[in-house]
Write an enzyme that holds these catalytic residues in place. Sequence first.
Site, PDB file in Angstrom:
ATOM      1  N   CYS A  22      51.762  57.934  57.255  1.00  0.00           N
ATOM      2  CA  CYS A  22      50.340  57.598  57.079  1.00  0.00           C
ATOM      3  C   CYS A  22      49.732  57.359  58.454  1.00  0.00           C
ATOM      4  O   CYS A  22      50.147  56.443  59.161  1.00  0.00           O
ATOM      5  CB  CYS A  22      50.142  56.366  56.210  1.00  0.00           C
ATOM      6  SG  CYS A  22      48.420  55.795  56.233  1.00  0.00           S
TER       7      CYS A  22
ATOM      8  N   LYS B 180      38.253  49.106  58.183  1.00  0.00           N
ATOM      9  CA  LYS B 180      37.534  50.072  59.012  1.00  0.00           C
ATOM     10  C   LYS B 180      37.568  51.433  58.366  1.00  0.00           C
ATOM     11  O   LYS B 180      36.562  52.117  58.245  1.00  0.00           O
ATOM     12  CB  LYS B 180      38.289  50.196  60.346  1.00  0.00           C
ATOM     13  CG  LYS B 180      37.713  49.454  61.486  1.00  0.00           C
ATOM     14  CD  LYS B 180      38.433  49.763  62.804  1.00  0.00           C
ATOM     15  CE  LYS B 180      39.938  49.621  62.767  1.00  0.00           C
ATOM     16  NZ  LYS B 180      40.500  48.645  63.686  1.00  0.00           N
TER      17      LYS B 180
ATOM     18  N   CYS C 259      48.812  57.036  50.617  1.00  0.00           N
ATOM     19  CA  CYS C 259      49.218  55.736  51.157  1.00  0.00           C
ATOM     20  C   CYS C 259      48.662  54.641  50.244  1.00  0.00           C
ATOM     21  O   CYS C 259      47.461  54.645  49.940  1.00  0.00           O
ATOM     22  CB  CYS C 259      48.657  55.567  52.565  1.00  0.00           C
ATOM     23  SG  CYS C 259      48.690  53.863  53.133  1.00  0.00           S
TER      24      CYS C 259
ATOM     25  N   CYS D 284      47.957  53.893  58.820  1.00  0.00           N
ATOM     26  CA  CYS D 284      48.898  52.794  59.112  1.00  0.00           C
ATOM     27  C   CYS D 284      49.688  53.084  60.372  1.00  0.00           C
ATOM     28  O   CYS D 284      50.332  52.187  60.905  1.00  0.00           O
ATOM     29  CB  CYS D 284      49.950  52.624  58.021  1.00  0.00           C
ATOM     30  SG  CYS D 284      49.397  52.270  56.376  1.00  0.00           S
TER      31      CYS D 284
ATOM     32  N   HIS E  73      39.084  41.127  61.509  1.00  0.00           N
ATOM     33  CA  HIS E  73      39.672  40.949  62.846  1.00  0.00           C
ATOM     34  C   HIS E  73      39.269  39.593  63.422  1.00  0.00           C
ATOM     35  O   HIS E  73      40.064  38.905  64.049  1.00  0.00           O
ATOM     36  CB  HIS E  73      39.188  42.045  63.807  1.00  0.00           C
ATOM     37  CG  HIS E  73      39.422  43.431  63.310  1.00  0.00           C
ATOM     38  ND1 HIS E  73      38.409  44.274  62.941  1.00  0.00           N
ATOM     39  CD2 HIS E  73      40.571  44.113  63.085  1.00  0.00           C
ATOM     40  CE1 HIS E  73      38.915  45.423  62.523  1.00  0.00           C
ATOM     41  NE2 HIS E  73      40.225  45.358  62.595  1.00  0.00           N
TER      42      HIS E  73
ATOM     43  N   HIS F 116      45.836  52.618  52.282  1.00  0.00           N
ATOM     44  CA  HIS F 116      44.591  53.271  52.675  1.00  0.00           C
ATOM     45  C   HIS F 116      44.031  54.230  51.637  1.00  0.00           C
ATOM     46  O   HIS F 116      42.913  54.721  51.788  1.00  0.00           O
ATOM     47  CB  HIS F 116      44.783  54.005  54.015  1.00  0.00           C
ATOM     48  CG  HIS F 116      44.992  53.046  55.149  1.00  0.00           C
ATOM     49  ND1 HIS F 116      46.239  52.674  55.583  1.00  0.00           N
ATOM     50  CD2 HIS F 116      44.105  52.363  55.901  1.00  0.00           C
ATOM     51  CE1 HIS F 116      46.092  51.807  56.581  1.00  0.00           C
ATOM     52  NE2 HIS F 116      44.823  51.599  56.785  1.00  0.00           N
TER      53      HIS F 116
ATOM     54  N   HIS G 184      35.399  43.830  62.709  1.00  0.00           N
ATOM     55  CA  HIS G 184      34.725  43.281  61.530  1.00  0.00           C
ATOM     56  C   HIS G 184      35.230  41.856  61.312  1.00  0.00           C
ATOM     57  O   HIS G 184      36.070  41.363  62.073  1.00  0.00           O
ATOM     58  CB  HIS G 184      34.886  44.193  60.305  1.00  0.00           C
ATOM     59  CG  HIS G 184      36.295  44.468  59.862  1.00  0.00           C
ATOM     60  ND1 HIS G 184      37.184  43.474  59.504  1.00  0.00           N
ATOM     61  CD2 HIS G 184      36.974  45.638  59.703  1.00  0.00           C
ATOM     62  CE1 HIS G 184      38.334  44.015  59.141  1.00  0.00           C
ATOM     63  NE2 HIS G 184      38.247  45.338  59.266  1.00  0.00           N
TER      64      HIS G 184
ATOM     65  N   LYS H 174      41.018  44.940  50.323  1.00  0.00           N
ATOM     66  CA  LYS H 174      41.040  44.564  51.730  1.00  0.00           C
ATOM     67  C   LYS H 174      39.868  45.221  52.472  1.00  0.00           C
ATOM     68  O   LYS H 174      39.673  46.426  52.369  1.00  0.00           O
ATOM     69  CB  LYS H 174      42.364  45.022  52.343  1.00  0.00           C
ATOM     70  CG  LYS H 174      42.490  44.706  53.816  1.00  0.00           C
ATOM     71  CD  LYS H 174      43.799  45.249  54.381  1.00  0.00           C
ATOM     72  CE  LYS H 174      43.805  45.123  55.890  1.00  0.00           C
ATOM     73  NZ  LYS H 174      44.128  46.348  56.592  1.00  0.00           N
TER      74      LYS H 174
END
Length: 508
Positions: A127, A298, A144, A130, A22, A147, A19, A295
């Site tokens: 997690c 994905k 987490c 992560c 990245h 996430h 995305h 953030k």
Amino acid sequence: MKDTFYVTTPIYYVNGVPHIGHAYTTVACDVIARYHRLRGEAVFFLTGTDEHSQNVARIAEENGVSPEEWTDRMIPEWKRVWERLQISYDDFIRTSEERHTRAAQEFVKALYERGDVYLGTYEGPYCVSCEEFKVEAELVDGQCPIHRRPVEHLSEENYFFRLSKYQDALLRHYEDNPDFVVPEERRNEMLSFIRGGLRDLSVSRKSVTWGIPLPWDPGHVIYVWVDALLNYVTAAGFGLEEGRFRSVWPADVHVMANDIVRFHSVIWPAMLMAAGVPIPRQICVHGYMLVGGEKMSKTRLTGIHPFELVDFFGVDAYRYYFLREITFGRDGSFSWESMLARYNADLANGWGNLASRVLAMVDSYFDGVVPEPGGDGTGVLSNLGGELVERFDAHMTTLRLTDAVASLDEFVREANRYLVEVAPWALAKDASRRRELEAVLYEALEGLRLIALLAFPIMPEAAGRLWEQLGIDDRLEDERLPEAGRWGRLQPGTKVRRGDSLFPRLES
Ligand code: ME8
């Protein structure tokens, strides 16, 4: 002897396609790599994929294929995006490759033999998104914090790395190398994390099978983060090509977002210290690309594919926009509105308009032939141009990428302002002012040459087109700083070639 500038992106998890988050890191690294090539340095620019993740194993299973098949299927998706974004990587490492697995095993074996790896039991939260061992205190409602997903509770035999032993050595390294982690806020966070005390780290997993087996105890696989970090040395020839390794290592800069800075600026240098391998020179942390204040990710399915934007704006504008709009080092958001506004204001009205009006005037007043420069050498643009080259270099080499791009954009504005001020179209009506007209247009053309040269790392295609329009015989990719940055290199008599507009205006 080290003689190569070495820059890396993180190696990305291939549980999905890239995305714009990245792509942000990868484009930034590409600009850095291209700029160092322009300075005449040998460059090694590395990217790649992190394949031994449980997330990869899971998604493969969900799709009814083996992890190997899944990763083989994903790699072309990633490479396709990097190709379209003009990413000039020198190597693409996959952690499933033999050159990596063998050298990674060598590395962990060395740590084991030196007594820095021992067998123990890990009990605590983990997690999977992560791929990180957590402490209870970090969790938010048992989830987490990054996430917002439930963590697993592990209780398993692991090999541990004596991270705690390197606390003082790390602190000394930070003190002796104030620029080790940039920007400074990140450095301070890492310093206080280290000062807070380091716990030994699990470096193997027993309940996981998708990974690289420990050479002395193949019932364990190497913890995916240790495996992943090692890509930076294995791709540089560690353990396999000593000569190459010495010419490339240590890395000059590892670039990433804030999510993984602890791995890079605490665990990674400690692992290298333990193995007696030099530490990378710099960890450069940029901000997050946010969606709705969070953030882009994905895992949370908020990723925007780069092609959604490239199809409309083109590759050059894509590369320009993110570096110019989001201050490198800070968080930022993308929006169609701001991208369109910046495209039209900066690129169409600024850059494109400057090029087309200058080339059009040279065409109509001088039959498309570059005129003679003014004799006194004190033109407005020649002074600004000299400053620009220096400022741009200072920004680029200290990784203030947004400042570098902005300084170039500012020069474009100055050049447009200069034209309005001296009004060559008025000079052209007065035959007695022919010499002045020549001098002004020479300044403007030479300004365009500098713009193309310095824009090349940022917008390689548009810079190439501008260079061609200027009619310069030498290839842009063969130009080298500082010589190429000296004012006055454009030869009078060169025939320019008016072409299509660099950045045609776009409507929403
Ligand atoms: O962490 N904003 O891989 P990953 C800005 N495999 N940058 C972003 C971003 C966002 N919203 N989302 C991702 C891993 N990135 C490990 C790395 S390295 C030895 C192993 C970028 O696929 C940014 O560079 O989750 C971030 O650090 C990285 O992608 C995380 O990629």
